[in-house]
Write a protein that holds these residues in place. Structure first.
Motif, PDB file in Angstrom:
ATOM      1  N   UNK A  79       0.844  -1.200   0.000  1.00 51.75           N
ATOM      2  CA  UNK A  79       0.000   0.000   0.000  1.00 51.75           C
ATOM      3  C   UNK A  79       0.876   1.244   0.000  1.00 51.75           C
ATOM      4  N   UNK A  80       0.487   2.247  -0.815  1.00 55.10           N
ATOM      5  CA  UNK A  80       1.330   3.437  -0.969  1.00 55.10           C
ATOM      6  C   UNK A  80       1.100   4.502   0.101  1.00 55.10           C
ATOM      7  N   UNK A  81       0.153   4.267   0.994  1.00 55.28           N
ATOM      8  CA  UNK A  81      -0.076   5.215   2.080  1.00 55.28           C
ATOM      9  C   UNK A  81      -0.714   6.514   1.643  1.00 55.28           C
ATOM     10  N   UNK A  82      -1.281   6.553   0.431  1.00 55.67           N
ATOM     11  CA  UNK A  82      -1.854   7.797  -0.085  1.00 55.67           C
ATOM     12  C   UNK A  82      -3.337   7.624  -0.412  1.00 55.67           C
ATOM     13  N   UNK A  83      -3.669   7.153  -1.593  1.00 55.23           N
ATOM     14  CA  UNK A  83      -5.076   7.033  -1.983  1.00 55.23           C
ATOM     15  C   UNK A  83      -5.686   5.759  -1.410  1.00 55.23           C
ATOM     16  N   UNK A  84      -6.797   5.927  -0.655  1.00 54.84           N
ATOM     17  CA  UNK A  84      -7.506   4.785  -0.076  1.00 54.84           C
ATOM     18  C   UNK A  84      -8.998   5.101  -0.100  1.00 54.84           C
ATOM     19  N   UNK A  85      -9.735   4.355  -0.906  1.00 57.48           N
ATOM     20  CA  UNK A  85     -11.165   4.599  -1.036  1.00 57.48           C
ATOM     21  C   UNK A  85     -11.994   3.470  -0.485  1.00 57.48           C
ATOM     22  N   UNK A  86     -13.275   3.754  -0.274  1.00 55.78           N
ATOM     23  CA  UNK A  86     -14.218   2.724   0.179  1.00 55.78           C
ATOM     24  C   UNK A  86     -15.513   2.922  -0.608  1.00 55.78           C
ATOM     25  N   UNK A  87     -16.103   1.807  -1.026  1.00 53.54           N
ATOM     26  CA  UNK A  87     -17.311   1.899  -1.842  1.00 53.54           C
ATOM     27  C   UNK A  87     -18.229   0.709  -1.622  1.00 53.54           C
ATOM     28  N   UNK A  88     -19.515   0.919  -1.886  1.00 52.04           N
ATOM     29  CA  UNK A  88     -20.505  -0.143  -1.781  1.00 52.04           C
ATOM     30  C   UNK A  88     -21.879   0.406  -2.098  1.00 52.04           C
ATOM     31  N   UNK A  89     -22.846  -0.478  -2.217  1.00 51.56           N
ATOM     32  CA  UNK A  89     -24.220  -0.065  -2.502  1.00 51.56           C
ATOM     33  C   UNK A  89     -25.162  -0.606  -1.439  1.00 51.56           C
ATOM     34  N   UNK A  90     -26.251   0.116  -1.206  1.00 53.16           N
ATOM     35  CA  UNK A  90     -27.269  -0.257  -0.229  1.00 53.16           C
ATOM     36  C   UNK A  90     -26.652  -0.325   1.173  1.00 53.16           C
ATOM     37  N   UNK A  91     -26.669  -1.483   1.825  1.00 52.48           N
ATOM     38  CA  UNK A  91     -25.964  -1.607   3.106  1.00 52.48           C
ATOM     39  C   UNK A  91     -24.512  -1.185   2.934  1.00 52.48           C
ATOM     40  N   UNK A  92     -23.905  -1.550   1.803  1.00 53.56           N
ATOM     41  CA  UNK A  92     -22.525  -1.158   1.512  1.00 53.56           C
ATOM     42  C   UNK A  92     -22.379   0.332   1.288  1.00 53.56           C
ATOM     43  N   UNK A  93     -23.423   0.991   0.748  1.00 56.92           N
ATOM     44  CA  UNK A  93     -23.384   2.438   0.626  1.00 56.92           C
ATOM     45  C   UNK A  93     -23.341   3.100   1.990  1.00 56.92           C
ATOM     46  N   UNK A  94     -24.138   2.576   2.924  1.00 55.71           N
ATOM     47  CA  UNK A  94     -24.110   3.081   4.298  1.00 55.71           C
ATOM     48  C   UNK A  94     -22.737   2.862   4.928  1.00 55.71           C
ATOM     49  N   UNK A  95     -22.193   1.660   4.776  1.00 57.42           N
ATOM     50  CA  UNK A  95     -20.891   1.361   5.371  1.00 57.42           C
ATOM     51  C   UNK A  95     -19.776   2.194   4.746  1.00 57.42           C
ATOM     52  N   UNK A  96     -19.932   2.574   3.480  1.00 52.15           N
ATOM     53  CA  UNK A  96     -18.943   3.451   2.847  1.00 52.15           C
ATOM     54  C   UNK A  96     -18.924   4.807   3.534  1.00 52.15           C
ATOM     55  N   UNK A  97     -20.114   5.366   3.760  1.00 54.71           N
ATOM     56  CA  UNK A  97     -20.212   6.651   4.452  1.00 54.71           C
ATOM     57  C   UNK A  97     -19.658   6.529   5.866  1.00 54.71           C
ATOM     58  N   UNK A  98     -20.028   5.476   6.571  1.00 57.18           N
ATOM     59  CA  UNK A  98     -19.609   5.302   7.956  1.00 57.18           C
ATOM     60  C   UNK A  98     -18.095   5.159   8.073  1.00 57.18           C
ATOM     61  N   UNK A  99     -17.516   4.369   7.205  1.00 55.06           N
ATOM     62  CA  UNK A  99     -16.064   4.138   7.253  1.00 55.06           C
ATOM     63  C   UNK A  99     -15.302   5.412   6.922  1.00 55.06           C
TER      64      UNK A  99
END
Length: 427
Positions: A283-303
């Motif tokens: 891992x480069x320690x720079x760009x790190x994203x999180x994504x998902x839909x429905x329950x995963x959309x909620x968890x993306x926002x939460x994370x």
């Protein structure tokens, strides 16, 4: 002749295996009179209802319809005859929200459904849910406690899933206590170097996962996790048995207990997944994203809201938005706790505020990409707009009006292009 017959039989089997069932011959079309489906408060919206067969109007069809705010129709009628093949229905809203027209047509012994949902000043929607005074402190303390448990990661190479450029692993790591683990599929580019990373969090349900090899082949680490503390490489029947047995309705478990609510461990697990990624030497320690839909959309926002190492997120039709909207007879998000499972007692009402996407949305500081459809009856747009409107960090909303709780291809392509741009890959 016997060989020819066998070959012909094999060809027939192949054709049968590749044949697809797509759509219905008869469609119920519900069309608002504004092409963008957007209206000002108090404006009249006229819905035109048509029932088509082979793209032609069917005459003398009987329909049932509901008209009114999402989940709370104010006009319900059955057995209405479409004498000339069309029906026009009018409605309006005095307050911000969404006006839905849902129609069921009866043709022979079959039923066909169609709907459309008009937006009334959705940018004015605000959450009904209250933000607990110690919301940020609570989650910071819970994460601090969880991190006293070491990850103790395990990685098993899956040779059959590896490609010429990507290694694929079945992984697990501890989350909030000893022995409590998250499982997932990790994809890492084989070429030596440092890479950006993407965490993929799941929609509701219990299933196996394949991992995001496609994005990894473009030059990024990807980790796709399950949330239930079980391996994610088993046969589907294994997960079906759990869904119909011990984990049936898991989203309701202990929802009146602040720390034993099912989503407590899930949210902590998603954050420990970020810990796991950050410990990877690639891992480069720079760009790190999180994504998902429905329950995963909620968890993306939460994370993204709780971990400052997350640099961007993308949430598609996010769930768990504005639970308390039920108290004002306004559409709340999946899983519609009080709408389906009974009005809350004081304790349950207090607890769910700590698990409401709208309250996490208030804490976001990184760029986010959102998308949903106006016709979503699982995660109603009223609930999602309420959460979106309190986001103060850079944000984009890409509505695809006709979609329900599913994606259009164009929507998928746009989502993926945005993610890759944030990761700096796929150029």
């Amino acid at each position: 002749m016997r060989k020819i017959s066998l070959l012909f039989g094999c060809l027939l089997c192949m054709l049968a295996a590749t044949a697809q069932i797509r759509g219905n011959e008869i469609r119920v079309m519900v069309s608002p009179d504004h092409t963008d489906w957007n209206y000002r408060l108090n404006d009249k919206c006229t819905f035109t209802v048509r029932v088509l067969k082979a793209q032609n109007l069917l005459q003398n069809v009987t329909v049932d319809y509901e008209l009114g705010p999402e989940m709370y129709p104010t006009e319900v009628k059955k057995g209405v005859l479409l004498k000339n093949g069309e029906l026009k229905l009018q409605g309006t809203m005095k307050t911000s929200g969404f006006l839905r027209c849902k129609v069921t047509a009866h043709v022979g012994d079959r039923k066909y459904e169609g709907l459309a949902t008009a937006a009334y000043a959705p940018e004015q929607l605000q959450p009904i849910t209250e933000l607990p005074g110690d919301f940020r402190e609570f989650w910071a303390k819970e994460l601090e406690g969880a991190r006293r448990t070491s990850l103790q990661p395990l990685m098993t190479l899956l040779p059959e899933r590896c490609t010429a450029t990507v290694n694929v692993y079945h992984v697990s790591f501890q989350t909030d206590r000893w022995g409590s683990r998250f499982y997932g599929v990790l994809c890492v580019p084989k070429k030596e170097g440092k890479y950006p990373a993407l965490l993929r969090v799941p929609g509701a349900g219990i299933r196996p996962y394949a991992g995001d090899v496609y994005t990894a082949e473009q030059g990024a680490i990807t980790l796709e996790v399950g949330i239930h503390g079980i391996p994610v490489t088993m046969e589907q029947s294994f997960y079906d048995n759990l869904m119909n047995g011990a984990l049936n309705g898991y989203w309701t478990f202990c929802r009146n207990d602040l720390r034993n609510f099912y989503y407590h461990r899930v949210i902590i697990g998603a954050l420990r997944a970020v810990d796991f990624i950050c410990e990877l030497p690639q891992y480069n320690g720079q760009a790190l994203g999180v994504t998902g839909s429905s329950q995963g959309g909620a968890l993306s926002v939460m994370t993204a809201a709780l971990d400052s190492r997350v640099t961007f997120f993308a949430a598609v039709h996010p769930a768990l938005c504005d639970h308390e909207a039920f108290m004002k007879k306004r559409a709340c998000g999946w899983p519609h706790y009080f709408y389906y499972y009974g009005a809350p007692d004081a304790k349950e009402l207090e607890v769910v505020r700590y698990y409401d996407t709208a309250n996490f949305a208030r804490c976001l500081t990184v760029p986010g990409w959102f998308s949903w459809g106006y016709n979503d009856d699982v995660c109603p747009p009223t609930s999602m707009y309420a959460a979106y409107n309190v986001v103060t960090s850079p944000k984009e909303l890409h509505p695809y009006l006709e979609t329900g709780h599913y994606w259009y291809q164009e929507q998928w392509d746009e989502w993926l292009a945005w993610l890759w741009k944030q990761l700096g890959i796929g150029k």
